[in-house]
Design a protein around this motif. Structure first.
Motif: not given
Length: 66
Positions: A11-17, A43-47, A52-57
């Motif tokens: 499957g598709v692996v989601e990567k988070t930095r 990158t590849d968010a939600d598999h 791609d997705r960027e966000s503040w938290y």
């Protein structure tokens, strides 16, 4: 031993930095306030390939002990 059948990832692996910072303030014994903030890139968010997705938290907390 050798890998068992069915133990291969697929499957598709989601990567988070991310980068984050924080602050803490303790004005007296038993009182602590803290703040955490950050920004993340996925990158590849939600598999999903190419999504791609960027966000503040952030997080704010107050701890009182007696």
């Amino acid at each position: 031993g050798p890998p068992q059948e069915g133990s291969v990832l697929s499957g598709v692996v989601e990567k988070t930095r991310f980068v984050e910072g924080g602050a803490e303030w303790t004005p007296r014994d038993g009182v602590r306030a803290h703040l955490l903030w950050g920004y993340q890139w996925q990158t590849d968010a939600d598999h999903v390939t190419g999504f791609d997705r960027e966000s503040w938290y952030g997080r704010v907390g107050l701890e009182l002990r007696h």
